[in-house]
Design a protein around this motif. Sequence first.
Motif, PDB file in Angstrom:
ATOM      1  N   GLN A  27      38.080  36.848  39.490  1.00 45.37           N
ATOM      2  CA  GLN A  27      36.739  36.436  39.090  1.00 45.37           C
ATOM      3  C   GLN A  27      35.759  37.294  39.878  1.00 45.37           C
ATOM      4  O   GLN A  27      36.000  37.597  41.049  1.00 45.37           O
ATOM      5  CB  GLN A  27      36.503  34.965  39.429  1.00 45.37           C
ATOM      6  CG  GLN A  27      37.430  34.006  38.749  1.00 45.37           C
ATOM      7  CD  GLN A  27      37.099  33.800  37.289  1.00 45.37           C
ATOM      8  OE1 GLN A  27      35.981  34.042  36.836  1.00 45.37           O
ATOM      9  NE2 GLN A  27      38.078  33.362  36.532  1.00 45.37           N
ATOM     10  N   SER A  28      34.667  37.683  39.261  1.00 43.60           N
ATOM     11  CA  SER A  28      33.680  38.497  39.947  1.00 43.60           C
ATOM     12  C   SER A  28      32.289  38.177  39.423  1.00 43.60           C
ATOM     13  O   SER A  28      32.111  37.957  38.226  1.00 43.60           O
ATOM     14  CB  SER A  28      33.991  39.979  39.729  1.00 43.60           C
ATOM     15  OG  SER A  28      33.054  40.775  40.404  1.00 43.60           O
ATOM     16  N   THR A  29      31.338  38.147  40.330  1.00 36.87           N
ATOM     17  CA  THR A  29      29.944  37.896  39.961  1.00 36.87           C
ATOM     18  C   THR A  29      29.026  38.703  40.859  1.00 36.87           C
ATOM     19  O   THR A  29      29.257  38.808  42.050  1.00 36.87           O
ATOM     20  CB  THR A  29      29.583  36.406  40.123  1.00 36.87           C
ATOM     21  OG1 THR A  29      30.409  35.630  39.270  1.00 36.87           O
ATOM     22  CG2 THR A  29      28.137  36.142  39.759  1.00 36.87           C
ATOM     23  N   ILE A  30      27.994  39.279  40.256  1.00 37.60           N
ATOM     24  CA  ILE A  30      26.933  39.941  41.011  1.00 37.60           C
ATOM     25  C   ILE A  30      25.629  39.246  40.620  1.00 37.60           C
ATOM     26  O   ILE A  30      25.320  39.133  39.435  1.00 37.60           O
ATOM     27  CB  ILE A  30      26.842  41.446  40.703  1.00 37.60           C
ATOM     28  CG1 ILE A  30      28.168  42.131  40.986  1.00 37.60           C
ATOM     29  CG2 ILE A  30      25.724  42.081  41.508  1.00 37.60           C
ATOM     30  CD1 ILE A  30      28.217  43.573  40.515  1.00 37.60           C
ATOM     31  N   ALA A  31      24.885  38.779  41.600  1.00 40.78           N
ATOM     32  CA  ALA A  31      23.624  38.083  41.349  1.00 40.78           C
ATOM     33  C   ALA A  31      22.472  38.887  41.937  1.00 40.78           C
ATOM     34  O   ALA A  31      22.538  39.304  43.089  1.00 40.78           O
ATOM     35  CB  ALA A  31      23.667  36.692  41.973  1.00 40.78           C
ATOM     36  N   TYR A  32      21.439  39.122  41.117  1.00 42.72           N
ATOM     37  CA  TYR A  32      20.245  39.859  41.530  1.00 42.72           C
ATOM     38  C   TYR A  32      19.020  38.992  41.337  1.00 42.72           C
ATOM     39  O   TYR A  32      18.680  38.654  40.203  1.00 42.72           O
ATOM     40  CB  TYR A  32      20.045  41.106  40.661  1.00 42.72           C
ATOM     41  CG  TYR A  32      21.097  42.152  40.778  1.00 42.72           C
ATOM     42  CD1 TYR A  32      21.016  43.136  41.752  1.00 42.72           C
ATOM     43  CD2 TYR A  32      22.178  42.184  39.897  1.00 42.72           C
ATOM     44  CE1 TYR A  32      21.983  44.108  41.853  1.00 42.72           C
ATOM     45  CE2 TYR A  32      23.148  43.160  39.993  1.00 42.72           C
ATOM     46  CZ  TYR A  32      23.040  44.121  40.968  1.00 42.72           C
ATOM     47  OH  TYR A  32      24.008  45.088  41.075  1.00 42.72           O
ATOM     48  N   PRO A  33      18.328  38.617  42.398  1.00 47.74           N
ATOM     49  CA  PRO A  33      17.041  37.950  42.186  1.00 47.74           C
ATOM     50  C   PRO A  33      16.026  38.976  41.679  1.00 47.74           C
ATOM     51  O   PRO A  33      16.036  40.124  42.122  1.00 47.74           O
ATOM     52  CB  PRO A  33      16.672  37.424  43.567  1.00 47.74           C
ATOM     53  CG  PRO A  33      17.530  38.133  44.535  1.00 47.74           C
ATOM     54  CD  PRO A  33      18.676  38.734  43.793  1.00 47.74           C
ATOM     55  N   ASP A  34      15.217  38.595  40.730  1.00 42.46           N
ATOM     56  CA  ASP A  34      14.214  39.527  40.206  1.00 42.46           C
ATOM     57  C   ASP A  34      12.904  38.795  39.960  1.00 42.46           C
ATOM     58  O   ASP A  34      12.775  37.612  40.260  1.00 42.46           O
ATOM     59  CB  ASP A  34      14.727  40.235  38.941  1.00 42.46           C
ATOM     60  CG  ASP A  34      15.201  39.275  37.866  1.00 42.46           C
ATOM     61  OD1 ASP A  34      14.635  38.178  37.746  1.00 42.46           O
ATOM     62  OD2 ASP A  34      16.146  39.627  37.143  1.00 42.46           O
ATOM     63  N   GLU A  35      11.932  39.490  39.405  1.00 40.56           N
ATOM     64  CA  GLU A  35      10.595  38.917  39.250  1.00 40.56           C
ATOM     65  C   GLU A  35      10.547  37.764  38.252  1.00 40.56           C
ATOM     66  O   GLU A  35       9.660  36.921  38.306  1.00 40.56           O
ATOM     67  CB  GLU A  35       9.577  40.004  38.850  1.00 40.56           C
ATOM     68  CG  GLU A  35       9.816  40.634  37.496  1.00 40.56           C
ATOM     69  CD  GLU A  35      10.859  41.742  37.494  1.00 40.56           C
ATOM     70  OE1 GLU A  35      11.254  42.162  36.392  1.00 40.56           O
ATOM     71  OE2 GLU A  35      11.277  42.178  38.569  1.00 40.56           O
ATOM     72  N   SER A  36      11.505  37.706  37.345  1.00 41.71           N
ATOM     73  CA  SER A  36      11.482  36.629  36.353  1.00 41.71           C
ATOM     74  C   SER A  36      12.433  35.484  36.695  1.00 41.71           C
ATOM     75  O   SER A  36      12.488  34.505  35.981  1.00 41.71           O
ATOM     76  CB  SER A  36      11.831  37.189  34.968  1.00 41.71           C
ATOM     77  OG  SER A  36      13.142  37.706  34.972  1.00 41.71           O
ATOM     78  N   GLY A  37      13.201  35.615  37.774  1.00 44.50           N
ATOM     79  CA  GLY A  37      14.158  34.573  38.143  1.00 44.50           C
ATOM     80  C   GLY A  37      15.375  35.196  38.803  1.00 44.50           C
ATOM     81  O   GLY A  37      15.270  35.790  39.869  1.00 44.50           O
ATOM     82  N   ILE A  38      16.511  35.106  38.128  1.00 53.08           N
ATOM     83  CA  ILE A  38      17.740  35.673  38.671  1.00 53.08           C
ATOM     84  C   ILE A  38      18.604  36.189  37.524  1.00 53.08           C
ATOM     85  O   ILE A  38      18.642  35.599  36.449  1.00 53.08           O
ATOM     86  CB  ILE A  38      18.487  34.636  39.537  1.00 53.08           C
ATOM     87  CG1 ILE A  38      19.594  35.297  40.339  1.00 53.08           C
ATOM     88  CG2 ILE A  38      18.998  33.473  38.721  1.00 53.08           C
ATOM     89  CD1 ILE A  38      20.058  34.485  41.525  1.00 53.08           C
ATOM     90  N   THR A  39      19.248  37.325  37.754  1.00 55.57           N
ATOM     91  CA  THR A  39      20.132  37.923  36.766  1.00 55.57           C
ATOM     92  C   THR A  39      21.529  37.997  37.348  1.00 55.57           C
ATOM     93  O   THR A  39      21.709  38.396  38.495  1.00 55.57           O
ATOM     94  CB  THR A  39      19.650  39.343  36.382  1.00 55.57           C
ATOM     95  OG1 THR A  39      18.335  39.236  35.823  1.00 55.57           O
ATOM     96  CG2 THR A  39      20.569  39.984  35.364  1.00 55.57           C
ATOM     97  N   LEU A  40      22.511  37.630  36.554  1.00 56.88           N
ATOM     98  CA  LEU A  40      23.905  37.661  36.982  1.00 56.88           C
ATOM     99  C   LEU A  40      24.747  38.482  36.015  1.00 56.88           C
ATOM    100  O   LEU A  40      24.566  38.404  34.808  1.00 56.88           O
ATOM    101  CB  LEU A  40      24.490  36.249  37.045  1.00 56.88           C
ATOM    102  CG  LEU A  40      23.974  35.415  38.183  1.00 56.88           C
ATOM    103  CD1 LEU A  40      22.859  34.548  37.720  1.00 56.88           C
ATOM    104  CD2 LEU A  40      25.085  34.642  38.798  1.00 56.88           C
ATOM    105  N   TYR A  41      25.660  39.221  36.582  1.00 57.22           N
ATOM    106  CA  TYR A  41      26.700  39.898  35.818  1.00 57.22           C
ATOM    107  C   TYR A  41      27.992  39.202  36.226  1.00 57.22           C
ATOM    108  O   TYR A  41      28.397  39.275  37.378  1.00 57.22           O
ATOM    109  CB  TYR A  41      26.767  41.384  36.169  1.00 57.22           C
ATOM    110  CG  TYR A  41      25.540  42.151  35.759  1.00 57.22           C
ATOM    111  CD1 TYR A  41      25.460  42.771  34.522  1.00 57.22           C
ATOM    112  CD2 TYR A  41      24.440  42.232  36.605  1.00 57.22           C
ATOM    113  CE1 TYR A  41      24.320  43.462  34.140  1.00 57.22           C
ATOM    114  CE2 TYR A  41      23.302  42.914  36.235  1.00 57.22           C
ATOM    115  CZ  TYR A  41      23.244  43.528  35.001  1.00 57.22           C
ATOM    116  OH  TYR A  41      22.116  44.207  34.634  1.00 57.22           O
ATOM    117  N   CYS A  42      28.604  38.489  35.301  1.00 56.22           N
ATOM    118  CA  CYS A  42      29.818  37.773  35.695  1.00 56.22           C
ATOM    119  C   CYS A  42      30.914  37.885  34.651  1.00 56.22           C
ATOM    120  O   CYS A  42      30.664  38.163  33.482  1.00 56.22           O
ATOM    121  CB  CYS A  42      29.544  36.327  36.043  1.00 56.22           C
ATOM    122  SG  CYS A  42      28.550  35.354  34.974  1.00 56.22           S
TER     123      CYS A  42
END
Length: 103
Positions: A27-42
Amino acid sequence: AKARGDNSYIAGSCCKKSQSHFYMETQSTIAYPDESGITLYCSTQFPKYPQLLIAEHLGLPRSAVTVKARRIGGGFGGKTFVSGLLATLAAEAAWKVKLPVRL
């Protein structure tokens, strides 16, 4: 039961000739906080599930949580719900430190 003199006990053996499946996939996840909230690649088969968990956990509207996933085929459901826990942990850490987090 037998030692007490009770005659209502069961003795015997059971043999199962089939094989039980064991789910072992990364299992793998990358989470990026950004100006509109949060983006995840999972790695998930059901992007809506991590989105719902993360939005509820962080107190954000669902529109502020973006989950991106590549198509996954041939699975039998292991990446449906297991990925939600990992994605939520990564999102929580990224949200607190305001930096990308990979788990």
